[in-house]
Write a protein that holds these residues in place. Structure first.
Motif, mmCIF file in Angstrom:
data_model
loop_
_atom_site.group_PDB
_atom_site.id
_atom_site.type_symbol
_atom_site.label_atom_id
_atom_site.label_comp_id
_atom_site.label_asym_id
_atom_site.label_seq_id
_atom_site.Cartn_x
_atom_site.Cartn_y
_atom_site.Cartn_z
ATOM 1 N N LYS A 106 0.805 -1.093 -0.021
ATOM 2 C CA LYS A 106 0.215 -0.002 0.075
ATOM 3 C C LYS A 106 0.819 1.211 -0.152
ATOM 4 O O LYS A 106 0.478 2.056 -0.547
ATOM 5 C CB LYS A 106 -1.044 -0.024 1.201
ATOM 6 C CG LYS A 106 -1.947 0.996 1.281
ATOM 7 C CD LYS A 106 -2.999 0.858 2.158
ATOM 8 C CE LYS A 106 -4.087 1.763 2.153
ATOM 9 N NZ LYS A 106 -5.272 1.583 3.240
ATOM 10 N N LYS A 107 2.025 1.239 0.641
ATOM 11 C CA LYS A 107 2.664 2.353 0.979
ATOM 12 C C LYS A 107 3.428 2.647 -0.482
ATOM 13 O O LYS A 107 3.559 3.890 -0.814
ATOM 14 C CB LYS A 107 3.828 2.323 1.789
ATOM 15 C CG LYS A 107 3.297 2.206 3.209
ATOM 16 C CD LYS A 107 4.781 2.154 4.198
ATOM 17 C CE LYS A 107 4.100 2.302 5.692
ATOM 18 N NZ LYS A 107 5.104 2.018 6.865
ATOM 19 N N GLY A 108 3.899 1.597 -1.217
ATOM 20 C CA GLY A 108 4.443 1.694 -2.774
ATOM 21 C C GLY A 108 3.246 2.393 -3.609
ATOM 22 O O GLY A 108 3.832 3.263 -4.488
ATOM 23 N N LYS A 109 2.067 1.922 -3.234
ATOM 24 C CA LYS A 109 1.184 2.635 -4.111
ATOM 25 C C LYS A 109 0.897 4.039 -4.263
ATOM 26 O O LYS A 109 0.938 4.797 -4.894
ATOM 27 C CB LYS A 109 -0.256 1.826 -3.900
ATOM 28 C CG LYS A 109 -1.414 2.336 -4.838
ATOM 29 C CD LYS A 109 -2.689 1.529 -4.383
ATOM 30 C CE LYS A 109 -3.830 1.957 -5.262
ATOM 31 N NZ LYS A 109 -5.162 1.213 -5.005
ATOM 32 N N TYR A 110 0.928 4.528 -2.945
ATOM 33 C CA TYR A 110 0.723 5.853 -2.796
ATOM 34 C C TYR A 110 2.162 6.555 -2.932
ATOM 35 O O TYR A 110 1.958 7.716 -3.591
ATOM 36 C CB TYR A 110 0.356 6.205 -1.159
ATOM 37 C CG TYR A 110 -0.963 5.726 -0.788
ATOM 38 C CD1 TYR A 110 -2.051 6.180 -1.528
ATOM 39 C CD2 TYR A 110 -1.150 4.881 0.346
ATOM 40 C CE1 TYR A 110 -3.339 5.625 -0.973
ATOM 41 C CE2 TYR A 110 -2.412 4.617 0.586
ATOM 42 C CZ TYR A 110 -3.484 4.987 -0.049
ATOM 43 O OH TYR A 110 -4.665 4.704 0.277
ATOM 44 N N VAL A 111 3.337 6.082 -2.786
ATOM 45 C CA VAL A 111 4.618 6.832 -3.165
ATOM 46 C C VAL A 111 4.518 7.100 -4.912
ATOM 47 O O VAL A 111 4.928 8.174 -5.208
ATOM 48 C CB VAL A 111 5.833 6.066 -2.745
ATOM 49 C CG1 VAL A 111 6.915 6.550 -3.536
ATOM 50 C CG2 VAL A 111 5.734 6.116 -1.210
ATOM 51 N N ILE A 112 4.175 6.094 -5.590
ATOM 52 C CA ILE A 112 4.226 5.972 -6.817
ATOM 53 C C ILE A 112 3.083 7.106 -7.371
ATOM 54 O O ILE A 112 3.254 7.775 -8.360
ATOM 55 C CB ILE A 112 3.962 4.621 -7.550
ATOM 56 C CG1 ILE A 112 5.192 3.816 -7.277
ATOM 57 C CG2 ILE A 112 3.630 4.838 -8.970
ATOM 58 C CD1 ILE A 112 5.114 2.522 -7.860
ATOM 59 N N PHE A 113 1.970 7.035 -6.727
ATOM 60 C CA PHE A 113 0.980 8.042 -7.062
ATOM 61 C C PHE A 113 1.531 9.402 -7.006
ATOM 62 O O PHE A 113 1.242 10.474 -7.760
ATOM 63 C CB PHE A 113 -0.246 7.852 -6.296
ATOM 64 C CG PHE A 113 -1.373 8.968 -6.392
ATOM 65 C CD1 PHE A 113 -2.318 9.010 -7.578
ATOM 66 C CD2 PHE A 113 -1.687 9.973 -5.541
ATOM 67 C CE1 PHE A 113 -3.080 9.940 -7.671
ATOM 68 C CE2 PHE A 113 -2.365 11.140 -5.533
ATOM 69 C CZ PHE A 113 -3.273 10.951 -6.629
ATOM 70 N N GLY A 114 2.215 9.662 -5.901
ATOM 71 C CA GLY A 114 2.579 10.997 -5.426
ATOM 72 C C GLY A 114 3.648 11.397 -6.337
ATOM 73 O O GLY A 114 3.740 12.446 -6.923
ATOM 74 N N THR A 115 4.691 10.644 -6.806
ATOM 75 C CA THR A 115 5.573 10.867 -7.591
ATOM 76 C C THR A 115 5.333 11.153 -9.121
ATOM 77 O O THR A 115 5.652 12.338 -10.113
ATOM 78 C CB THR A 115 6.709 9.882 -7.722
ATOM 79 O OG1 THR A 115 6.155 8.614 -7.974
ATOM 80 C CG2 THR A 115 7.352 9.761 -6.262
#
Length: 333
Positions: A106-115
Motif C-alpha cells: 500500500k505504501k508503494g502505491k501511494y508513493v508512486i501516485f505522489g511521484t
C-alpha cells in the motif's frame, strides 16, 4: 488457475525466474488507438520545452561530448521502457499505482501516485508558463506595440487562463488517449515546422549577427568556429537538459493500455519509433541552432532570433501550440 495467477508471489515476478507464469493482465479493456496514433502520443509526450535549450547544452559540452551523452540517454531510455513493459507483463498491471501496490504494498502505491502526480503537474505547469511568457510578446509584435504596452489581451495571466479553458480543458475531457493522436500529430507537425525554420535560418543569418569595427577578424573566427569538446562550469547546467530530454515514462503504460490489439512487441515498436524520431529531431535542432550562433546561443534558442522576423513569430506560435497540445496528453496519463 486464474486465481493462482493473480496471487503470484514476489518470487514468481522476478525477471530471472523463467519458470514463472506471468499473470493475466488485470485490465482486459480493448485498446482503440492504432499503432500510428500511439507513436504520435508517445512522441508528443517525449517532446517538450527542453528542445529549446539543446543548442545551449551543446555549446557548453561540445559537439562530440554532446553526441555521446545524447546517444547514451537515448539508449538508457529505450532500455528503461523495456524494463517497464516487462514489469507490466510480470505483474499483470497496466497502471503505475496498481503495479506499485502489487510489488511494494500500500505504501508503494501511494508513493508512486505522489511521484507521478508531481512529475506531470510540473511538466504541465512548465508548458503553461511558456504560454504565459511568450504569447503576450508575440501579440505585441503583431500589433506593433512596445514591450511597455499594457492591455487586457496582452496580460499573460489572462491569456494562459483563456488558452486553458478554450483549448486544453475540452481536450482533457476525452475518454480515450487514442483520440488525442490527431492533436499529437498536429503538435509534432508544428515542431517539424520549427525544425525546418531553424535549418533555413542557419544559411541566412551571418555569424556574428552584428559586426562592428572593434571586432577583429581573429575574434570573429574564434566566435564562429565550432567547438568539439567543452568542459566548464556551465557544462553542469547542460547535463539536466540532456538527461531529461526523453522524460516520457509516465505515458508509456497509458499508451500501451490504449493500444489496439496490444502486445509487448507492438509497444516496443511504438517506443523505439518514438525515441528514434525524437532523437533525430532533437539532434538536428541542437546542431543547426548551435551552428547558427555558436557560443552566443541563448539558453532558450528562439530568444536569439530577431523579434520582428515574421517567420520567427510564426515559429514561436507553432511552439506554443505544440506545448499546449501536449498538456492534455500528460493530463490523461
Amino acid at each position: 488457475m486464474n486465481q493462482q495467477l493473480m496471487d503470484s508471489s514476489p518470487e514468481a515476478l522476478t525477471p530471472g525466474n523463467k519458470s514463472a507464469v506471468p499473470p493475466a493482465m488485470e485490465d482486459q479493456t480493448e485498446g482503440t488507438a492504432s499503432l500510428k496514433m500511439s507513436i504520435f502520443n508517445l512522441s508528443n509526450s517525449i517532446m517538450g520545452s527542453g528542445i529549446l535549450g539543446l543548442s545551449f547544452a551543446l555549446a557548453n559540452t561540445g559537439m562530440i561530448l554532446f553526441l555521446f551523452l545524447f546517444i547514451l540517454v537515448s539508449g538508457l531510455t529505450s532500455y528503461s521502457i523495456y524494463v517497464l513493459l516487462s514489469c507490466a507483463e510480470m505483474t499483470g498491471c497496466l497502471n503505475f499505482e496498481e503495479m506499485g501496490g502489487k510489488v511494494y504494498g500500500k505504501k508503494g502505491k501511494y508513493v508512486i501516485f505522489g511521484t507521478t502526480f508531481v512529475q506531470n503537474l510540473g511538466a504541465m505547469l512548465s508548458y503553461l508558463f511558456i504560454i504565459k511568457n511568450e504569447l503576450p510578446c508575440v501579440i505585441k509584435v503583431l500589433i506593433g506595440k512596445q514591450d511597455e504596452f499594457l492591455a487586457w489581451y496582452v496580460d499573460g495571466r489572462l491569456l494562459v487562463v483563456l488558452v486553458t479553458f478554450v483549448i486544453i480543458f475540452p481536450l482533457c475531457l476525452m475518454k480515450h488517449l487514442g483520440i488525442l493522436g490527431y492533436t499529437s500529430g498536429f503538435s509534432l507537425s508544428c515542431m517539424v515546422f520549427f525544425l525546418i525554420v531553424i535549418i533555413y535560418e542557419k544559411f541566412h543569418i551571418p555569424c556574428p549577427m552584428e559586426k562592428t569595427a572593434t571586432v577583429s577578424n581573429a575574434t570573429i573566427e574564434k566566435m564562429c568556429t565550432p567547438k568539439y569538446f567543452v568542459l566548464n562550469f556551465k557544462s553542469v547546467y547542460a547535463l539536466p537538459t540532456i538527461a531529461f530530454a526523453y522524460v516520457c515514462h509516465q505515458a508509456v503504460l497509458p499508451v500501451y493500455r490504449d493500444l489496439k490489439d496490444r502486445s509487448i512487441k507492438k509497444m516496443e515498436i511504438v517506443s523505439n519509433a518514438s525515441i528514434l524520431s525524437m532523437c533525430f529531431m532533437y539532434l538536428l535542432t541542437a546542431y543547426f541552432g548551435y551552428l547558427t550562433f555558436y557560443g552566443e546561443v541563448h539558453s532558450s534558442l528562439l530568444h536569439k532570433y530577431p523579434d520582428d522576423d515574421i517567420l520567427i513569430i510564426i515559429v514561436r506560435l507553432s511552439v506554443m501550440m505544440a506545448v499546449t497540445l501536449t498538456v492534455p496528453v500528460l493530463f490523461l496519463t
